[in-house]
Design an enzyme around this catalytic site. Sequence first.
Site, short mmCIF file in Angstrom:
data_model
loop_
_atom_site.label_atom_id
_atom_site.label_comp_id
_atom_site.label_asym_id
_atom_site.label_seq_id
_atom_site.Cartn_x
_atom_site.Cartn_y
_atom_site.Cartn_z
N ASP A 172 0.85 -1.19 0.00
CA ASP A 172 0.00 0.00 0.00
C ASP A 172 0.89 1.24 0.00
O ASP A 172 1.39 1.65 1.04
CB ASP A 172 -0.91 0.00 1.22
CG ASP A 172 -1.87 1.19 1.23
OD1 ASP A 172 -1.68 2.12 0.43
OD2 ASP A 172 -2.80 1.18 2.05
N HIS A 190 0.73 8.22 3.47
CA HIS A 190 1.53 7.53 4.48
C HIS A 190 3.01 7.89 4.42
O HIS A 190 3.79 7.40 5.25
CB HIS A 190 1.37 6.02 4.32
CG HIS A 190 -0.06 5.56 4.38
ND1 HIS A 190 -0.84 5.74 5.50
CD2 HIS A 190 -0.85 4.96 3.45
CE1 HIS A 190 -2.05 5.26 5.26
NE2 HIS A 190 -2.08 4.79 4.04
#
Length: 270
Positions: free
Chosen positions: A177, A182
């Site tokens: 991911d 992030h």
Amino acid sequence: MTVTTSPSSAQWRGRELDTRTIGYDERDAILYALAVGAGATDLDLVFEDRLRVLPTFALTLAQWAPDALGALGAFDTSTALHGSQSLEVLRPLPRSGEITMSARVGEVWDKGRAAVFEVVVESDFFVATWSLFAPGSGGFGGERGPSTPAAPEGEADAVGTLVTRPDQAALYRLTGDRHHIHIDPAAAARIGQPRPILHGLCTLAATTLPLAEMLGAHPADLRRLEGRFAAPVFPGDTAQVRAWGDMRDARFDVVTEAGAVLSGGHAAFV
């Protein structure tokens, strides 16, 4: 108040998404264990000669499925949120090999201004279900679906600590991911966060390590897991893990000074 109807949301219920075979090796399983908090002394999680694959590794193998639904246009991927996750372990994952998975849309719940899409991934080794909260996709006259579980009452039977590392999101994104929120401060700012946030699935999986220790179990012996993502966790945060019950049937949550970050947790080990 008139709610705009969205008949297209209901039409996704039961939709077959795809069948895929994903391969991995021991290096991938070890990288995953390190990314969710295993240490160099956890030899049966990070050393190939003793390796036991963490069951939550399955969630990285199946991540393609919710992504596939979003790519088909079922909802606005820029506003959809990962609401909750469940995992049922049928058999231990092998150290390396290939896993064939089939994915479909399960229920589509009508929350009024939003819809919740369930993406179910099935294999010989696990069944995993993503619940995706999609603003603007509700109002189609469907059932609202289950309510949020009530918090356990009374003092927790066990309390532990979840310690995340400042570099944990940077490491976890290498498992698949790679969403920019992030790692990129600018991307995090666009969703109203002061800095990059930890992946929800990383937080959930990382919780199983201290939770197993609290319950006298091994994290690779996880057989059932579910939890709702209540608030973001930032890499470097420390949180409290609270559990009610025992290793065969425990409810849990994860809280920081600001409140719950994981709620409605349920885990079982053997």
